[in-house]
Design an enzyme around this catalytic site. Structure first.
Site, PDB file in Angstrom:
ATOM      1  N   LEU A 157      12.413  31.984 112.931  1.00  0.00           N
ATOM      2  CA  LEU A 157      13.143  30.758 113.263  1.00  0.00           C
ATOM      3  C   LEU A 157      12.440  29.505 112.764  1.00  0.00           C
ATOM      4  O   LEU A 157      11.219  29.420 112.737  1.00  0.00           O
ATOM      5  CB  LEU A 157      13.438  30.674 114.758  1.00  0.00           C
ATOM      6  CG  LEU A 157      12.379  31.060 115.769  1.00  0.00           C
ATOM      7  CD1 LEU A 157      11.624  29.842 116.205  1.00  0.00           C
ATOM      8  CD2 LEU A 157      13.064  31.712 116.943  1.00  0.00           C
ATOM      9  N   ASN A 212       7.683  34.181 104.296  1.00  0.00           N
ATOM     10  CA  ASN A 212       7.140  32.819 104.310  1.00  0.00           C
ATOM     11  C   ASN A 212       6.333  32.527 103.045  1.00  0.00           C
ATOM     12  O   ASN A 212       6.408  31.432 102.493  1.00  0.00           O
ATOM     13  CB  ASN A 212       6.285  32.599 105.565  1.00  0.00           C
ATOM     14  CG  ASN A 212       7.161  32.229 106.756  1.00  0.00           C
ATOM     15  OD1 ASN A 212       8.368  32.092 106.622  1.00  0.00           O
ATOM     16  ND2 ASN A 212       6.561  32.067 107.910  1.00  0.00           N
ATOM     17  N   CYS A 264       3.853  26.968 110.058  1.00  0.00           N
ATOM     18  CA  CYS A 264       3.924  28.351 109.559  1.00  0.00           C
ATOM     19  C   CYS A 264       3.492  28.536 108.112  1.00  0.00           C
ATOM     20  O   CYS A 264       2.595  29.338 107.841  1.00  0.00           O
ATOM     21  CB  CYS A 264       5.346  28.869 109.720  1.00  0.00           C
ATOM     22  SG  CYS A 264       5.748  29.188 111.426  1.00  0.00           S
TER      23      CYS A 264
HETATM   24  C1  UDX Z   1       9.397  28.274 108.456  1.00  0.00           C
HETATM   25  C2  UDX Z   1      10.373  29.384 108.007  1.00  0.00           C
HETATM   26  O1  UDX Z   1      11.506  28.806 107.374  1.00  0.00           O
HETATM   27  C3  UDX Z   1      10.769  30.259 109.167  1.00  0.00           C
HETATM   28  O2  UDX Z   1      11.629  31.291 108.726  1.00  0.00           O
HETATM   29  C4  UDX Z   1       9.469  30.812 109.713  1.00  0.00           C
HETATM   30  O3  UDX Z   1       9.523  31.904 110.488  1.00  0.00           O
HETATM   31  C5  UDX Z   1       8.645  29.667 110.266  1.00  0.00           C
HETATM   32  O4  UDX Z   1       8.302  28.842 109.150  1.00  0.00           O
HETATM   33  P1  UDX Z   1       9.591  25.866 109.520  1.00  0.00           P
HETATM   34  O5  UDX Z   1       8.102  25.769 109.334  1.00  0.00           O
HETATM   35  O6  UDX Z   1      10.179  25.435 110.801  1.00  0.00           O
HETATM   36  O7  UDX Z   1      10.094  27.374 109.287  1.00  0.00           O
HETATM   37  O8  UDX Z   1      10.230  24.932 108.386  1.00  0.00           O
HETATM   38  P2  UDX Z   1      11.042  25.018 107.035  1.00  0.00           P
HETATM   39  O9  UDX Z   1      12.308  24.306 107.232  1.00  0.00           O
HETATM   40  O10 UDX Z   1      11.123  26.377 106.478  1.00  0.00           O
HETATM   41  O11 UDX Z   1      10.112  24.112 106.098  1.00  0.00           O
HETATM   42  C6  UDX Z   1       8.740  24.392 105.853  1.00  0.00           C
HETATM   43  C7  UDX Z   1       8.135  23.351 104.954  1.00  0.00           C
HETATM   44  O12 UDX Z   1       8.625  23.440 103.620  1.00  0.00           O
HETATM   45  C8  UDX Z   1       8.428  21.911 105.379  1.00  0.00           C
HETATM   46  O13 UDX Z   1       7.280  21.138 105.161  1.00  0.00           O
HETATM   47  C9  UDX Z   1       9.552  21.484 104.451  1.00  0.00           C
HETATM   48  O14 UDX Z   1       9.624  20.108 104.268  1.00  0.00           O
HETATM   49  C10 UDX Z   1       9.116  22.184 103.190  1.00  0.00           C
HETATM   50  N1  UDX Z   1      10.246  22.430 102.271  1.00  0.00           N
HETATM   51  C11 UDX Z   1      11.296  23.176 102.681  1.00  0.00           C
HETATM   52  C12 UDX Z   1      10.208  21.884 100.972  1.00  0.00           C
HETATM   53  O15 UDX Z   1       9.247  21.198 100.606  1.00  0.00           O
HETATM   54  N2  UDX Z   1      11.247  22.152 100.148  1.00  0.00           N
HETATM   55  C13 UDX Z   1      12.318  22.919 100.523  1.00  0.00           C
HETATM   56  O16 UDX Z   1      13.229  23.100  99.707  1.00  0.00           O
HETATM   57  C14 UDX Z   1      12.349  23.432 101.837  1.00  0.00           C
END
Ligand code: UDX
Length: 431
Positions: A157, A212, A264
């Site tokens: 999530l 991840n 994460c």
């Molecule tokens: C993540 C995973 O998506 C989830 O499945 C897992 O189990 C927990 O870690 P989360 O850390 O809540 O979730 O955020 P997420 O929306 O996936 O973004 C992670 C990071 O990547 C953020 O810093 C976001 O800004 C960055 N990101 C995301 C980008 O830089 N580019 C993107 O296209 C998407």
């Protein structure tokens, strides 16, 4: 089903509330008395959309309660889910001490046929260690041998949409080789109407890390291509459209920026890299992904500084402090790295975030404001760090007050031409 969830952090509370909403009797357990007291009053210690309402609802329906007592929580549970934290140890691998401590405590109250499922992110092989801890703890207390089951139940999530992600997951992975255990856990997750896949525990644990690590690598790849575009006149957004139309690649989840953050990705990439080193597979892409991501903010801040002739004495408005929208989580948030760099370089920083509160280690020349408009007052540079809807929809013509004003679009969320029309000097990522 009577379910106990050990660990009332982000994953534990969301999972507890959602399982209760399916009609199960759920108990959330934590050794932190303060946390349990506030959860008993439906007060969630962090911001997550929809969670407080769901929690209240389920508590009113008497399907969800919170306790610090292992005896109370475990003695009747048919399913015990461990969702405690696994912070990184100094060598980079997951520190499993909270997982093991909770196993030793629950061991004393386990009833036969209970399933103990590990939701915390842990490396393959952990279930064997968990089994050992539970059995040892029972032996030490001279308790009889009982038949219980272990399973891996990784979570996927995202913060900011965790309730919806739990209710509508892309998939549920159930790591068990026992068909009875699989059937019970399958039944529990059936209402989610998602693919439910049975696999070996080690495969479920690897799948969590690998998902991840893959997403973090994908983002890092897009960021690298953006840096090439920055130098050769191509526009990363056009390039991503061009490659994303390839059905094998797809257009999603790789918008460029200042690198990935949060609780994460940085941790899981580092842990998988450390785990790989520990099992003799240290020569891999993950070390590099982590290193590139860690160096990204200092590198881009140097590039921006060059363009705008240094940060010294500049008034800089930093918009968006949390690591992403719809959360107040500051863990590995770009703001926590960008703001200290700016202050160190002699800038005055005014910040804004709709939810998160941040104060840097040295807070002279730093102030957080409640409104975008006041944070941007007199700004020489506006940095839109996080794509909160409030920031994207703000009318930046209101704060265009100086002849020369820079607008740094750290997530490529704005239309360069529109901002240039307002008179800003626009800087994006790879465009
Ligand atoms: C993540 C995973 O998506 C989830 O499945 C897992 O189990 C927990 O870690 P989360 O850390 O809540 O979730 O955020 P997420 O929306 O996936 O973004 C992670 C990071 O990547 C953020 O810093 C976001 O800004 C960055 N990101 C995301 C980008 O830089 N580019 C993107 O296209 C998407």
């Amino acid at each position: 089903m009577k379910i106990t969830i050990i660990g009332t952090g982000f994953v534990g509370v969301v999972t507890a509330a959602v399982y209760a909403s399916l009609g199960h009797q759920v108990t959330g357990l934590d050794i932190d008395k303060k946390k349990i007291k506030s959860l008993q009053k439906s007060q969630v210690p962090f911001y997550e959309p929809q969670l407080t309402n769901l929690l209240k609802q389920q508590q009113q329906q008497k399907r969800l309660k919170f306790t610090t007592s292992y005896a109370q929580a475990v003695k009747n549970a048919e399913l015990v889910i461990i969702a405690v934290g696994t912070p990184s140890a100094p060598d980079g691998q997951a520190d499993l001490s909270y997982v093991f401590a909770s196993c030793e405590s629950l061991a004393l109250y386990l009833k036969k046929q209970t399933i103990v499922a590990i939701k915390s992110t842990v490396p393959p092989g952990t279930l064997d260690q968990v089994k050992q801890k539970i059995n040892q703890a029972r032996q030490q207390q001279k308790l009889s041998k009982i038949k219980y089951y272990l399973a891996a139940l990784p979570e996927f999530l995202r913060e900011g949409s965790a309730v919806q992600d739990t209710l509508k997951p892309d998939r549920v992975l159930i790591g068990t080789e026992n068909s009875q255990v699989f059937q019970k856990l399958q039944k529990l997750h059936q209402p989610f109407k998602a693919p439910i896949v049975q696999m070996k525990p080690a495969s479920a644990q690897m799948a969590k890390y690998a998902a991840n690590a893959y997403l973090a690598t994908r983002i890092t790849f897009a960021n690298q291509i953006a840096d090439l575009c920055q130098k050769n006149g191509a526009d990363i957004e056009e390039v991503l459209t061009g490659i994303g139309l390839d059905k094998r690649i797809g257009p999603h989840y790789w918008y460029p920026g200042l690198g990935y953050g949060g609780s994460c990705f940085p941790k899981d990439v580092k842990e998988l890299a450390a785990y790989s080193r520990a099992i003799g597979e240290g020569d891999n892409i993950l070390n590099k992904v982590n290193q590139i991501n860690e160096n990204r903010i200092p590198k881009l801040m140097r590039q921006f500084a060059k363009k705008l002739a240094g940060w010294q004495n500049k008034v800089v408005a930093v918009l968006g402090l949390s690591f992403k929208p719809h959360t107040d989580d500051l863990r590995e948030a770009p703001a926590t790295k960008v703001i200290p760099i700016l202050l160190q370089a002699g800038a005055k920083v005014n910040s804004y975030d709709p939810m998160a509160q941040y104060s840097p280690p040295t807070s002279t020349n730093y102030q957080q404001f409640k409104k975008i408009k006041t944070a941007c007052q007199d700004a020489d540079v506006i940095i839109a760090l996080i794509e909160w809807p409030e920031i994207l929809s703000f009318d930046f013509s209101q704060v265009k007050t100086k002849k020369h004003q820079w607008f740094i679009d750290a997530r490529n969320q704005f239309k360069p031409k529109q901002l240039e029309k307002l008179g800003y000097d626009y800087l994006g990522i790879g465009r």
